[in-house]
Design a protein around this motif. Sequence first.
Motif: not given
Ligand code: FES
Lengths: 158, 745, 81
Positions: A101, A104, A136
């Motif tokens: 995503c 983080c 993460c």
């Molecule tokens: S890539 Fe989604 S929280 Fe680390």
Amino acid sequence: MKTIPVATTINGDETEFLCHTDESLLDVLRDRLGLTGAKEGCGTGDCGACSVMMNGRLVCSCLVLGVETEGAEIETIEGMAKGDTLHPLQRVFLEEAALQCGICTPGILVAAKALLEKNPDPTDTEVRYWLAGNLCRCTGYDKIIKAVQKAAAEMRAA
Amino acid sequence: MAFDDQVKRRFNVVGTRVTRPDGIDKVTGKAAYGADISAPGMLHGRILRSPHAHARIVSIDTSEAEALAGVKAVVTGADLAMPEDADFADVAINCLARDKALYDGHAVAAVAATSKAIAKQAIRLIKVEYEVLPHVTDVDAAMKPDAPVVQEGRALENVPAGKSQNVTTYCKFGHGDLDAGFAKADKIIERSFKTAATHQGYIEPQACMASLGNDGRGEVWCCTQGQYMVRANCAAVLGVEESQLRITASEIGGGFGGKTSTFIEPVALALSRKSGKPVKIVMTRDEVLKATGPTISSSMDIKIGMTKDGRITAARGELRYSGGAYPNFTVEMGAQAAFAAYDLEAVETIGWNAMTNRPKEIPYRAPGAPTAIYAVESVVDELCQELGLDPLDVRLMNAARKGTLSSYGPTFNEIGLVATLEAAKAHPHYTAPLGPNQGRGLSCGFWFNFGGNTCVSLNINDDGTVGVVEGNPDIGGSRASISMMAAEELGVPYDKVRTVIADTSSLGFNDITDGSRVTFAVGLATIEAARAAIKEMCRRVAKIWDIDEDAVIWEDGAAKPAGPNAGTHPPMTLAEIAAIAGNTGGPIAGHHEVNADGAGVSFGVHLCDTEVDPETGAVKILRYTVFQDAGKAVHPDYVEGQMQGGAVQGIGWALNEEYIYGEDGRLQNPAFLDYRIPVASDLPPIETVILEIPNPGHPYGVRGVGETPIVPPLAAIANAVSRAANVRLTELPMSPPRVLKAITG
Amino acid sequence: MVRVKLWGSLRAFADGEEWVEVEASNFKELLDALVEKHPGLAPQVKRGVSLALDGVIYREAWFTKIGPENEVILMPYMVGG
Ligand code: FES
Ligand code: FES
């Protein structure tokens, strides 16, 4: 409530801002300066998504007050690439799919860069402990650790 | 559409590890997530929440808050519509409570003010008079006939009489003669298990910016797994028409199912309607943990009989789940999934849902399955231990395969469980030596997968590039996978394709990004949209060459004559056709709308080595390997990423994460400090082995991969810990105090 | 005629039958015929059911063709994470 003028250097640029005494550096960066690369995952120092460098030290910007940064040198994710050239960590994170995503990612990149500046040749365990303050939830960390090591190797060879 | 006749097995782009299109923005901090945008004149919203687990709201006095300088609007439940549909009504009263606060953290009022600080100050000035009611947070207690009733009159017609009113759902699945089956067993083990509720734990808290005029026209920017779901919920809860709301999904900082519902968007819209200004709401972590979706908590009884050579003769499970303060159906999926990995002559699973004074359950990866399968796989493992059998051989002997009558009803067709188990058996991990206080555990996992409603629009641009428009937020790299499938089908390089995610006004309805549906269903629709565009391009070329449409074929990104009879025309590439589209009939596009089915079930097997510290009860994961059937791995990096990420979430569920409620019914640990998700130093590398057993329901053989990996870790780790500590653990999480207590008795 | 299998807790609304035989050539006709034969099934059908056709799960598709040669199993409607 009164605001207080603060003069800092952010990513090499002299920056002045006004803030309330109870405003965090993270709030200042995001809300006052439009630097939304640092993320707020918790606001309590537990997730590392807000990681920035302050006078060469890795800090959670949610735990630093804006007014504390008078005269400080701040580095954020926005200053990591030089022009259109990504920092090796940034490039390798993409090559190695070390993000899903990506929320983080700014914090982890800032933290990993800080590690490699101190310790250019860390063991996996050292990387894992250094990044233990950066949560993460997507990746299980595996590809992140590998990417940091690959970037470290490249940076040592350079 | 299922069993596509154009099944493809050789790929140029699919299966490679290309760089994702949103990557640069995400490593440079440019990507805009839910909380990252602002609007001129924007106000800051903040929500007042109930401090009580269960209380009647006698009155709410907002006058002082309204009088505070800088406060522009205050809203309560009365400012929202009360939809007739029960699901929408639950969304409405969960966004802002009406007559009762149903859990600690339930929203009761909200303000919009010119600054965050004023908004924070203003909610303290709202006076709520509560009449505190008795509460219940434990599922077993909630099922007792004399338990405090969370909501009245919510039980389904199928719940047997005489139960507490908290019991809303009852279900039963299975087949065969249980008594006869258990009579054939040499060994029967019956055990009870409990699991704590856990949270999806996405790092990005819910955030939105909303604007709504009194003409009913509105805009919302938010982080969600489904902008169309947000639109439907907001329209119902605000009493406006869907066409008037445009919802744009931001980049999303994790979801895992947790962003498949709506908590703040209707509140922000209501505040905006009242104040006439855009309103931004960003949840705090405390709010996320208290008031957004945790998973179910559970209490389960499992009984399994086995012959001494390892054949399971009968199996029975009873699952009691609580999905929080509202009716909930997650137990139906748990009950169906519980024994799915086994070929059983006699099996029965019963499921109950009971309401408790906890936040509304929101799906979390493979909802319902991890806990049920944890309990089942624990008992299977204990039987193997007691009978001195190899746990992998026993699973292979009893494994569901093509032709098995599944525990949830249908007969399986092509499934990959046996291959996955065999891969685990052949892997060096399975035979690696173990030291003192160490144990190895394994577990199977299962998820149904599904497709769902999907629209895709694919445009051939005049310079020969391609734009794909889809409607599902990209949680884990799906834009890359979608572009890859479009490139594959069209025969153009990956970097010629750009995929964007549409807002609700730019593309037709799409289901939420859930149940591992995107790569499967959006991929399938993309392939079909590409085929429609190809068909149109061939038609144009046929006109130019003045031959029959059927005499033009598409190969390697170009139209070609089908054979010598079609003439000797040199191929026309996509770019050449695109450049003259205006001359040949206008812009070229393909689109596809479908409610996709044929997703194909998915199995996984996890192997785990742990070491238990006998003095502290702390558990260390030494080695972890995930084996999973992906059908066809479109982008292997992101398939591995799903497997690793799911496994680690399962590790957290098994070892640390839990909703802890006090006697007062209040959540004790609403912060990452003590709701502890795994960090890098807790973990070893997560090894992955991808199997590719093509799914016949997808043109490229793709199966969803995102759900299954969270299922096996709970039992894999419980089995490893139980073997290492020489005592059967039956409660999650296996936190150090619990393990220590089990060891010391 | 097609034979459709009901899950355990639905059977109480179909005179205890596990298999119900109805005249139907697609999913919609099947649901209509089921409710007509056993009105007690109406609330569940309204809440939503999935259909497993020869082992493949269909969530809503009314016009999915079914025939006597198919294995037809009703399942609760599913959601994911
Ligand atoms: S890539 Fe989604 S929280 Fe680390
Ligand atoms: S936001 Fe600063 S550590 Fe989480």
